[in-house]
Every structure is written in C-alpha cells, then in structure tokens.
Scaffold this active site. Structure first.
Site, PDB file in Angstrom:
ATOM      1  N   ASP A  90       2.598   2.638   2.537  1.00 24.52           N
ATOM      2  CA  ASP A  90       2.706   3.349   3.811  1.00 24.52           C
ATOM      3  C   ASP A  90       3.925   2.842   4.575  1.00 24.52           C
ATOM      4  OD1 ASP A  90       0.315   4.818   3.452  1.00 24.52           O
ATOM      5  OD2 ASP A  90      -0.847   3.089   4.092  1.00 24.52           O
ATOM      6  N   CYS A 133      -3.611   2.010   8.432  1.00 26.70           N
ATOM      7  CA  CYS A 133      -2.567   3.028   8.592  1.00 26.70           C
ATOM      8  C   CYS A 133      -2.283   3.306  10.061  1.00 26.70           C
ATOM      9  CB  CYS A 133      -2.972   4.321   7.899  1.00 26.70           C
ATOM     10  SG  CYS A 133      -3.150   4.154   6.113  1.00 26.70           S
ATOM     11  N   CYS A 179      -0.451   7.992   3.328  1.00 27.58           N
ATOM     12  CA  CYS A 179      -1.651   8.824   3.283  1.00 27.58           C
ATOM     13  C   CYS A 179      -1.774   9.671   4.547  1.00 27.58           C
ATOM     14  CB  CYS A 179      -2.878   7.927   3.133  1.00 27.58           C
ATOM     15  SG  CYS A 179      -3.124   6.825   4.536  1.00 27.58           S
ATOM     16  N   CYS A 232       0.818  -1.219   0.000  1.00 28.52           N
ATOM     17  CA  CYS A 232       0.000   0.000   0.000  1.00 28.52           C
ATOM     18  C   CYS A 232       0.848   1.264   0.000  1.00 28.52           C
ATOM     19  CB  CYS A 232      -0.985  -0.001   1.176  1.00 28.52           C
ATOM     20  SG  CYS A 232      -0.227   0.298   2.771  1.00 28.52           S
TER      21      CYS A 232
END
Length: 135
Positions: free
Chosen positions: A35, A92, A59, A33
C-alpha cells in the site's frame, strides 16, 4: 467485507491525480503490504488548502480544509468516515493520515519553515502503537 461507502469510494474515487501546481507533496507506504499513497496539496498564502489530489496503489481501503484542520486527520476519522473497515485493513487508513502529514511537511519546507516541517514529521501517528514502526 467492506462497507458500501468504502466500495463507493473505490469504484468512484474523488480527488484522484497529481496537481501540477501543488506546493506540498508527500508519499508514504509500506512495501511489505504494497500500500502506497502520494498526496498533493495546493495551499494558499493564508495557509488554506485550496485543492488536494492523490495517487495510491493498494487495496480498496487505501483508495477510499486549512493546514491546521488537515493535521487533525486521524486513521480513526478515516475509518469512521468510511463507516468501518475490516480489522485486517485498519492499517490502510493510516496511509491518509501519514500522506497528509508528509505533504504538509513538504509545503513547510518549500516555504523555508524547517522547524514547522520537522514538528509535523515528528508527530506520532494515531494508530496507538508505542514503538516506531512502518504501516
């Protein structure tokens, strides 16, 4: 989509950057992803975290004490502190939990406390998945 608190931390991040005198450093993330978070801790001889810094790539949700207190950090506490996250961004919040654990394990290792480092590393994350996994 994001709460005002998440947006505020994204637009005005706190404790950003590496600590030159960090004695605990951890890096975690998920290449799938994108992150990634690196956490820097300065811990005094009494085991009190005196300073913390971080660098992150991801993000807004990813960007947004003593060692024993820091180990109590959970992704749920991060979500609560940010007054909620969209369901697809809950993963996250796990970055902060894992980065703190990685930095504390590194600190213990540098102090010659390998057993404590392994104990911290082997603690199950609080995301409630049963199987081993990446975040």
């Amino acid at each position: 989509m994001y709460t005002e608190k998440v947006l505020d931390h994204f637009e005005h991040p706190r404790n950003v950057g590496a600590l030159d005198d960090a004695n605990g450093v951890g890096m975690v993330g998920n290449a799938k992803c994108g992150d990634i978070m690196q956490m820097f801790l300065k811990v005094n001889d009494d085991g009190i975290i005196e300073d913390v810094g971080f660098k992150t790539f991801g993000c807004g949700a990813a960007i947004a004490t003593s060692i024993e207190e820091a180990l109590q950090l959970s992704n749920s506490a991060v979500v609560e502190a940010l007054e909620g996250l969209p369901p697809q961004k809950i993963h996250c919040s796990v970055l902060a939990e894992e980065a703190v654990r990685a930095a504390i394990a590194d600190y213990y290792r540098k102090k010659g406390m390998e057993d404590k480092a392994k104990e911290v590393e082997n603690t199950k994350c609080s995301c409630e998945h049963e199987e081993p996994h990446e975040h």
